[in-house]
Write a protein that holds these residues in place. Structure first.
Motif, PDB file in Angstrom:
ATOM      1  N   LYS A  72       0.817  -1.195  -0.082  1.00 35.09           N
ATOM      2  CA  LYS A  72      -0.021   0.016   0.012  1.00 35.09           C
ATOM      3  C   LYS A  72       0.715   1.262  -0.035  1.00 35.09           C
ATOM      4  O   LYS A  72       0.477   2.222  -0.654  1.00 35.09           O
ATOM      5  N   LYS A  73       1.933   1.276   0.620  1.00 34.19           N
ATOM      6  CA  LYS A  73       2.911   2.547   1.034  1.00 34.19           C
ATOM      7  C   LYS A  73       3.679   2.654  -0.652  1.00 34.19           C
ATOM      8  O   LYS A  73       3.734   3.690  -1.200  1.00 34.19           O
ATOM      9  N   ILE A  74       3.849   1.549  -1.154  1.00 29.47           N
ATOM     10  CA  ILE A  74       4.671   1.730  -2.355  1.00 29.47           C
ATOM     11  C   ILE A  74       3.722   2.385  -3.364  1.00 29.47           C
ATOM     12  O   ILE A  74       4.117   2.980  -4.311  1.00 29.47           O
ATOM     13  N   ILE A  75       2.727   1.657  -3.612  1.00 23.48           N
ATOM     14  CA  ILE A  75       1.723   2.296  -4.401  1.00 23.48           C
ATOM     15  C   ILE A  75       1.275   3.691  -4.308  1.00 23.48           C
ATOM     16  O   ILE A  75       1.177   4.571  -5.207  1.00 23.48           O
ATOM     17  N   MET A  76       1.139   4.122  -3.027  1.00 22.99           N
ATOM     18  CA  MET A  76       0.723   5.403  -2.742  1.00 22.99           C
ATOM     19  C   MET A  76       2.046   6.490  -3.263  1.00 22.99           C
ATOM     20  O   MET A  76       1.741   7.492  -3.814  1.00 22.99           O
ATOM     21  N   TRP A  77       3.153   5.908  -2.981  1.00 22.20           N
ATOM     22  CA  TRP A  77       4.411   6.673  -3.580  1.00 22.20           C
ATOM     23  C   TRP A  77       4.308   6.812  -4.928  1.00 22.20           C
ATOM     24  O   TRP A  77       4.752   7.664  -5.536  1.00 22.20           O
ATOM     25  N   LEU A  78       3.958   5.706  -5.608  1.00 22.18           N
ATOM     26  CA  LEU A  78       3.997   5.580  -7.086  1.00 22.18           C
ATOM     27  C   LEU A  78       3.039   6.519  -7.411  1.00 22.18           C
ATOM     28  O   LEU A  78       3.215   7.465  -8.605  1.00 22.18           O
ATOM     29  N   VAL A  79       1.846   6.563  -7.098  1.00 24.41           N
ATOM     30  CA  VAL A  79       0.842   7.476  -7.489  1.00 24.41           C
ATOM     31  C   VAL A  79       1.230   9.149  -6.995  1.00 24.41           C
ATOM     32  O   VAL A  79       0.945   9.846  -8.017  1.00 24.41           O
ATOM     33  N   VAL A  80       1.728   9.352  -6.014  1.00 26.78           N
ATOM     34  CA  VAL A  80       2.302  10.650  -5.829  1.00 26.78           C
ATOM     35  C   VAL A  80       3.407  11.082  -6.707  1.00 26.78           C
ATOM     36  O   VAL A  80       3.315  12.358  -7.305  1.00 26.78           O
ATOM     37  N   TYR A 106       4.978  14.142 -11.817  1.00 25.42           N
ATOM     38  CA  TYR A 106       5.280  13.973 -13.105  1.00 25.42           C
ATOM     39  C   TYR A 106       4.368  14.638 -14.075  1.00 25.42           C
ATOM     40  O   TYR A 106       4.754  15.438 -14.891  1.00 25.42           O
ATOM     41  N   ALA A 107       3.114  14.279 -13.706  1.00 21.33           N
ATOM     42  CA  ALA A 107       2.070  14.946 -14.828  1.00 21.33           C
ATOM     43  C   ALA A 107       1.736  16.308 -14.797  1.00 21.33           C
ATOM     44  O   ALA A 107       1.726  16.939 -15.549  1.00 21.33           O
ATOM     45  N   ILE A 108       1.977  16.700 -13.343  1.00 21.48           N
ATOM     46  CA  ILE A 108       1.932  18.262 -13.192  1.00 21.48           C
ATOM     47  C   ILE A 108       2.973  19.180 -13.992  1.00 21.48           C
ATOM     48  O   ILE A 108       2.843  19.946 -14.442  1.00 21.48           O
ATOM     49  N   VAL A 109       4.292  18.477 -13.847  1.00 19.98           N
ATOM     50  CA  VAL A 109       5.532  18.845 -14.285  1.00 19.98           C
ATOM     51  C   VAL A 109       5.537  19.000 -15.747  1.00 19.98           C
ATOM     52  O   VAL A 109       5.936  19.895 -16.379  1.00 19.98           O
ATOM     53  N   THR A 110       5.033  17.886 -16.558  1.00 19.74           N
ATOM     54  CA  THR A 110       5.198  17.811 -17.702  1.00 19.74           C
ATOM     55  C   THR A 110       4.144  18.279 -18.788  1.00 19.74           C
ATOM     56  O   THR A 110       4.054  18.811 -19.782  1.00 19.74           O
ATOM     57  N   PRO A 121       1.352  20.793 -16.982  1.00 23.88           N
ATOM     58  CA  PRO A 121       0.673  21.881 -16.175  1.00 23.88           C
ATOM     59  C   PRO A 121      -0.805  22.303 -16.494  1.00 23.88           C
ATOM     60  O   PRO A 121      -1.739  22.275 -15.672  1.00 23.88           O
ATOM     61  N   ASP A 122      -0.998  22.570 -17.888  1.00 21.52           N
ATOM     62  CA  ASP A 122      -2.344  23.103 -18.092  1.00 21.52           C
ATOM     63  C   ASP A 122      -3.510  21.718 -18.214  1.00 21.52           C
ATOM     64  O   ASP A 122      -4.343  22.264 -17.640  1.00 21.52           O
ATOM     65  N   GLN A 123      -2.964  20.782 -18.669  1.00 24.15           N
ATOM     66  CA  GLN A 123      -3.918  19.805 -18.722  1.00 24.15           C
ATOM     67  C   GLN A 123      -4.083  19.325 -17.186  1.00 24.15           C
ATOM     68  O   GLN A 123      -5.230  18.850 -16.854  1.00 24.15           O
ATOM     69  N   ALA A 124      -3.076  19.391 -16.181  1.00 25.97           N
ATOM     70  CA  ALA A 124      -3.264  19.155 -14.752  1.00 25.97           C
ATOM     71  C   ALA A 124      -4.411  19.814 -14.117  1.00 25.97           C
ATOM     72  O   ALA A 124      -5.093  19.490 -13.332  1.00 25.97           O
ATOM     73  N   ALA A 125      -4.002  21.166 -14.403  1.00 20.40           N
ATOM     74  CA  ALA A 125      -5.184  22.402 -14.161  1.00 20.40           C
ATOM     75  C   ALA A 125      -6.533  21.796 -14.570  1.00 20.40           C
ATOM     76  O   ALA A 125      -7.597  22.003 -13.634  1.00 20.40           O
TER      77      ALA A 125
END
Length: 57
Positions: A7-15, A20-24, A26-30
């Motif tokens: 569960k902890k590993i999956i949480m870190w992967l999601v974070v 990564y999605a926000i950095v690459t 940002p408009d789509q993430a917003a």
């Protein structure tokens, strides 16, 4: 041998993926955050309307 806390590993992967999605893209993430907020707000508004009508206001 004990299994690592999956569960902890999956949480870190999601974070990490979210960062990564926000950095690459940002408009789509917003847009995704705005859409999610609109869905939540609509749900809260509809629940409030339901209870207001239920009590007769």
């Amino acid at each position: 041998m004990s299994m690592p806390p999956v569960k902890k590993i999956i949480m870190w992967l999601v974070v990490l993926f979210a960062i990564y999605a926000i950095v690459t893209s940002p408009d789509q993430a917003a847009n995704i955050v705005k859409t999610a907020w609109d869905i939540v707000w609509t749900g809260v508004t509809n629940i409030a309307t339901f209870f207001n009508r239920l009590i007769g206001n």
